[in-house]
Design a protein around this motif. Structure first.
Motif, PDB file in Angstrom:
ATOM      1  N   LEU A   1       0.811  -1.220   0.000  1.00 42.31           N
ATOM      2  CA  LEU A   1       0.000   0.000   0.000  1.00 42.31           C
ATOM      3  C   LEU A   1       0.846   1.272   0.000  1.00 42.31           C
ATOM      4  O   LEU A   1       0.437   2.307  -0.544  1.00 42.31           O
ATOM      5  CB  LEU A   1      -0.941  -0.024   1.210  1.00 42.31           C
ATOM      6  CG  LEU A   1      -2.230   0.780   1.146  1.00 42.31           C
ATOM      7  CD1 LEU A   1      -2.949   0.635  -0.177  1.00 42.31           C
ATOM      8  CD2 LEU A   1      -3.132   0.343   2.296  1.00 42.31           C
TER       9      LEU A   1
ATOM     10  N   ALA B   1      -6.829   2.458  -4.284  1.00 36.39           N
ATOM     11  CA  ALA B   1      -5.375   2.352  -4.428  1.00 36.39           C
ATOM     12  C   ALA B   1      -5.071   1.534  -5.670  1.00 36.39           C
ATOM     13  O   ALA B   1      -5.854   0.672  -6.077  1.00 36.39           O
ATOM     14  CB  ALA B   1      -4.784   1.697  -3.193  1.00 36.39           C
TER      15      ALA B   1
ATOM     16  N   ASP C   1      -5.637  -2.065  -5.415  1.00 33.62           N
ATOM     17  CA  ASP C   1      -4.841  -2.388  -4.239  1.00 33.62           C
ATOM     18  C   ASP C   1      -5.737  -2.226  -3.003  1.00 33.62           C
ATOM     19  O   ASP C   1      -6.940  -1.972  -3.126  1.00 33.62           O
ATOM     20  CB  ASP C   1      -3.571  -1.520  -4.199  1.00 33.62           C
ATOM     21  CG  ASP C   1      -2.364  -2.237  -4.838  1.00 33.62           C
ATOM     22  OD1 ASP C   1      -2.510  -3.395  -5.269  1.00 33.62           O
ATOM     23  OD2 ASP C   1      -1.285  -1.622  -4.905  1.00 33.62           O
ATOM     24  N   ASP C   2      -5.133  -2.341  -1.818  1.00 35.88           N
ATOM     25  CA  ASP C   2      -5.917  -2.623  -0.609  1.00 35.88           C
ATOM     26  C   ASP C   2      -6.539  -1.407   0.090  1.00 35.88           C
ATOM     27  O   ASP C   2      -6.482  -1.302   1.325  1.00 35.88           O
ATOM     28  CB  ASP C   2      -5.033  -3.400   0.376  1.00 35.88           C
ATOM     29  CG  ASP C   2      -5.869  -4.103   1.431  1.00 35.88           C
ATOM     30  OD1 ASP C   2      -7.014  -4.466   1.128  1.00 35.88           O
ATOM     31  OD2 ASP C   2      -5.364  -4.278   2.557  1.00 35.88           O
TER      32      ASP C   2
ATOM     33  N   HIS D   1      -9.040   2.935   6.535  1.00 36.69           N
ATOM     34  CA  HIS D   1      -7.632   3.290   6.340  1.00 36.69           C
ATOM     35  C   HIS D   1      -7.417   4.794   6.549  1.00 36.69           C
ATOM     36  O   HIS D   1      -8.230   5.608   6.111  1.00 36.69           O
ATOM     37  CB  HIS D   1      -7.192   2.969   4.904  1.00 36.69           C
ATOM     38  CG  HIS D   1      -6.792   1.547   4.683  1.00 36.69           C
ATOM     39  ND1 HIS D   1      -7.627   0.632   4.083  1.00 36.69           N
ATOM     40  CD2 HIS D   1      -5.643   0.880   4.972  1.00 36.69           C
ATOM     41  CE1 HIS D   1      -7.008  -0.532   4.006  1.00 36.69           C
ATOM     42  NE2 HIS D   1      -5.813  -0.419   4.542  1.00 36.69           N
TER      43      HIS D   1
ATOM     44  N   MET E   1       1.038   6.471  -0.583  1.00 38.68           N
ATOM     45  CA  MET E   1      -0.087   5.762  -1.180  1.00 38.68           C
ATOM     46  C   MET E   1      -0.368   6.350  -2.559  1.00 38.68           C
ATOM     47  O   MET E   1      -0.288   7.569  -2.741  1.00 38.68           O
ATOM     48  CB  MET E   1      -1.343   5.907  -0.306  1.00 38.68           C
ATOM     49  CG  MET E   1      -1.260   5.152   0.997  1.00 38.68           C
ATOM     50  SD  MET E   1      -2.752   5.421   2.006  1.00 38.68           S
ATOM     51  CE  MET E   1      -2.481   4.218   3.331  1.00 38.68           C
TER      52      MET E   1
END
Lengths: 407, 407
Positions: B182, B342, B349-350, B359, B365
């Motif tokens: 990340l 992301a 992505d996460d 998050h 990021m």
């Protein structure tokens, strides 16, 4: 709706229902659940690819033919389902997704009409596990043993499903799908032939490009673009020239062709999900006696392999016959791990012509037969073609000359 | 060896070692084992793709920095390892593969030299499980807890590994890799920028193509070929014109552009493993007041999202701010499941800018920010761009105008 609908119905003909039914009966399972894109396409006629590994997409093939296959998809895939006209399935969607508006009296297209109707009719579940359980429940098999393609399901979801089935009767079924897929339907043979023919057409273009001064990468780039233009997806593009002709798998390019170089092609593509994998060897100039001798040995072995391709022959026997022949024709030290493989929705389907493979050849198997030779410091040779096993022997899916090409 | 070696060493810089070390320490594991192509690339700098789902390829990242990563590959992948100059790893190969010859005194290339030396030095194990166990043993961690990316390992091999580790201490680690990935390294940011810039360049070409009479598919085909020519791999190519601009994911094409149509682009590609995902909206003619109003609302929401992108802000707060803004700017019924995600070695992505994502944004990021609106029967609007979170806020990786384009 013509265009969308007809596309769908022609695609779902890929499935070998009889063989699937036989497998589910033999294993005592009420459904096969596909999780890999290849097996999903095998069940419903289209791949529905995920945008990352956490995204879960499944297709359920019930043993009871009077019920319809089901798909489990994120809600945002409803549009893709509509665009590919997947209408022969029940849909179990999960997770939020928002689209506004109405199409009443507005300009539209068949896929929008279908998408809109799916948005109205589809129940949205909380999670992929909930959606899968709802599908099994609707099919009336939520307490029966099932088979799950274990290769592309998140382990925690597999655990969740196991808990709901008596005695955790969930059978790993990737191998069962591969067993079923080994005998192609006529629809599949047509798709494989189209893929192989496209591959050969482009291979001819590559042969035309060969001359001193051309870099391997120019040839590989031509292949990849030509495959895309032909509607396919290029995969391994082995273009090895001069010393690099002796390399088995080639995915990167470093050599400029020189006069007298031999060039080995081994070219793989996918067309509508079905693979092609064919190869040839070309010399940029006059072949040396060494090249001729080794090509002839390889070609003899390849011909011997094909002479053994007929129903009732064991895969390993094809292997041994081919390798012995190459050894007897001038490469006494010849060794090889296989002389071919089944091809279909995967590049390597579930049979190799290899010493350890006990499969008995049957009509409807489609095989890539290849007896390559790789000698570092000297050169490499390849003929690879695709055949279907027929009741009497085999038939080629492709028709390009099988010679040592020269330019 | 320059060309091969330098390519490799620049690639392995993708890994965020500090974060990986922190995770392994926190979880008490001695190694992270990558099984998906994305995580394998993350560890060793290159993807080593399998030719079917049974083929097993792993990369082991040991917590002890004084030891080297290991790869577990079928022997026939040694040539690919050599071609991509993967020299910073120990190799544990499995299964037979035969290449003859010697390169002493013969014409060669750096990849052949490396391949030849790998053929001499690599021990061949019987199976992927044996090879993986040998790797753990060489690292001296065969009896310690380990983390395994659970998404692309055959379940029976995972079971085999669990039996050898005390208390079956094998932690599913796909999510840990995603956590580590990340926060991008500067190498990764450069790769993501290159991918995004290529995507924007081609998007400009697509805008130039727009005019009445052009079919969506012509535009999509141009995109795919241009991506291939640029060295990338095309993925979702959403080109939706007229009524189809309102469709979210587009993978099939049915509409010919008419004068006054709006066209929505959402374009995804991969370049050297890294993803790009950018989008714009174009009108083939003069935008209607309805188009202007809705585009302006979407753009306002998108700007509001970006105003909130800075370290310390919760992902869900970015979401709520953007959605409220769109609602206040003229689309009071606006709903959306996320306003960005992301991006990296996976398209998603996460992290998503969504109501459920807790998050906290951090420097490093990389996010695709998008606040699209889809109204069936009316039209769809998109601006999507890629930004990196910086200590002070964010920076764009791309620079194309963010306006309602007209042609």
């Amino acid at each position: 709706m013509e265009e969308v609908g007809s596309q769908q119905s022609s695609r779902s003909a890929g499935l070998n229902w009889e063989r699937a039914e036989e497998v589910m009966k033999a294993k005592g399972i009420a459904a096969l659940i596909a999780t890999t894109p290849e097996n999903i396409q095998y069940v419903i006629g289209s791949q529905l690819r995920a945008s990352n590994w956490t995204m879960q997409i499944y297709a359920v093939l019930p043993a009871d033919r009077s019920t319809r296959p089901c798909i489990i998809i994120p809600t945002n895939r409803l549009g893709v389902v509509a665009q590919f006209g997947i209408t022969n399935v029940d849909i179990f969607a999960y997770s939020d997704f928002f689209v506004e508006g109405t199409i009443e009296g507005k300009p539209s297209t068949p896929d929008i009409d279908l998408f809109y109707s799916l948005l109205q009719s589809t129940v949205i579940h909380k999670s992929p596990l909930d959606a899968l359980q709802a599908a099994l429940k609707q099919l009336g098999i939520e307490h029966q043993p099932i088979g799950i393609d274990e290769m592309r399901i998140a382990p925690q979801i597999l655990e969740g499903i196991k808990k709901t089935v008596p005695n955790e009767a969930v059978i790993p079924s990737y191998g069962l799908f591969r067993y079923i897929r080994l005998i192609k339907t006529s629809y599949e043979v047509s798709r494989l032939q189209e893929a192989a023919v496209l591959n050969e057409q482009i291979e001819k273009e590559l042969i035309d490009l060969i001359e001193a001064g051309v870099h391997e990468k120019q040839i590989a780039d031509h292949y990849r673009l030509a495959v895309m233009k032909g509607g396919g997806i290029p995969a391994m593009t082995a273009v090895g020239a001069g010393p690099r002709s002796a390399l088995p798998l080639i995915e990167n390019y470093f050599h400029t062709i020189e006069s007298g170089d031999q060039v080995r092609f081994d070219l793989c593509l996918q067309l509508e999900g079905y693979w092609a994998d064919t190869g040839r060897t070309v010399v940029a100039g006059e072949p040396t006696p060494w090249m001729k001798k080794h090509f002839d040995a390889v070609k003899s072995g390849w011909e011997t392999a094909l002479e053994h391709v007929r129903p009732g022959v064991k895969a390993s026997d094809v292997f041994h016959a081919a390798v012995s022949r190459v050894q007897g024709e001038g490469i006494p030290h010849y060794r090889r791990q296989h002389v071919g493989h089944a091809i279909g929705l995967e590049l390597y389907d579930d049979l190799t012509l290899s010493p350890g493979d006990q499969h008995i050849l049957e009509p409807g198997m489609v095989l890539c037969v290849e007896v390559p030779y790789y000698e570092l410091g000297a050169g490499g040779f390849q003929i690879e073609d695709t055949v279907i096993v027929t009741p009497d022997g085999f038939e080629f899916l492709t028709h390009m000359e099988r010679k040592l090409f020269t330019k």
